[in-house]
Design an enzyme around this catalytic site. Sequence first.
Site, PDB file in Angstrom:
ATOM      1  N   CYS A  52       0.923  -1.034   0.044  1.00 44.89           N
ATOM      2  CA  CYS A  52      -0.150  -0.022  -0.170  1.00 44.89           C
ATOM      3  C   CYS A  52       0.826   1.311   0.065  1.00 44.89           C
ATOM      4  CB  CYS A  52      -1.041   0.012   1.086  1.00 44.89           C
ATOM      5  SG  CYS A  52      -0.187  -0.666   2.639  1.00 44.89           S
ATOM      6  N   GLN A  99       1.565   5.598   8.828  1.00 46.74           N
ATOM      7  CA  GLN A  99       0.768   4.733   8.190  1.00 46.74           C
ATOM      8  C   GLN A  99      -0.336   4.449   9.170  1.00 46.74           C
ATOM      9  OE1 GLN A  99       4.338   2.447   6.013  1.00 46.74           O
ATOM     10  NE2 GLN A  99       2.556   1.288   6.224  1.00 46.74           N
ATOM     11  N   HIS A 120      -2.741   6.372   4.498  1.00 48.12           N
ATOM     12  CA  HIS A 120      -1.426   6.439   4.798  1.00 48.12           C
ATOM     13  C   HIS A 120      -0.664   7.875   4.395  1.00 48.12           C
ATOM     14  CE1 HIS A 120      -1.405   2.496   5.971  1.00 48.12           C
ATOM     15  NE2 HIS A 120      -0.863   1.689   4.890  1.00 48.12           N
TER      16      HIS A 120
END
Length: 330
Positions: free
Chosen positions: A126, A153, A235
């Site tokens: 991600c 994150q 994030h």
Amino acid sequence: MKIGIVGVTGMVGRVMVDLLKYRNFPIEKLYLSASEKSIGKEFIHNNKKYKIIRIRELFSKKPNIVLFSSGSDVSKKWAPKFAKIGTTVIDNSSAWRMDPKKKLIVPEINASSLSKDDKIIANPNCSTIQLVMILYPLHLEYGIDRVIVSTYQSVTGTGKKALNQMNKEKDGFFSYKKIYPYPIYQNVLPHCDVFVKNGYTMEEIKLIKETKKIINDKNIAITATAVRVPVIGGHSESVNITFKKKPNIDHIYKIFLKKKGIIVQDNPKKNIYPMPLFSHGKDEVFVGRIRKDYSCLNSLNLWIVADNLRKGSATNAIQIAELLIKKKYI
């Protein structure tokens, strides 16, 4: 089109199901699979009830595409079996990302590398996806020499149990089995994934190696520090980039404004900049705080935010599937 999802009860798996409806994905049959404890339970999607089945039963259905959002062990065991019967696997785990024989795909960057023969396709980490979405067009224009990235994150990147930990701590409950070694509520942990011998964490190693593979340039120097923060929605990344050529800030704005999937939010005078609060539930990558780094030649700083469950995971995987269908590879 027969579609399967493995790991449907997880946070990413649930978003995948929602996106299939949202993006009007062509489905004739949908099969949902999860861990043993969920087998037989009902899952409602698009006003229809689906019974969660074992992966073995999903395999017997011979789906055209399977989206994997379970652990690496499951992917390593089952992805080759599905590929052998002609199913295309799009895997969200780390199992195949650095396999030299497997493609690591962000559609906006390297979709052209896909072919009919690719039956196991890796979905990047991600934090990597949102980073390369911004780095790649800049690399094409100026040539990137070095990248320093610090991540912030969301707990959702660790899954439901981590989110539960944060919520319990918020409510004042601390006596239970923790996912993180310390409280996450009102805290910041410079610890994403496990530590390795060189002092980095696996999350940091993923950022470094995956970025080089996707951009297709092993010579870019990259260093990373990955940090977990008590945030829901996405994030964030603070990125410092040194180029081989002198960058032009005005031109960089124009590059981003023309690029599909990128939204520029950069007006400090009006307090406009990317935040997880606004990226939540969106598929784009947001960039702002674009400014020169006066301490280093040919360098700049910027700030990147994206919903890690959407573009960082589920959306990117489904975009890959859509691309394969469009190209008639499936």
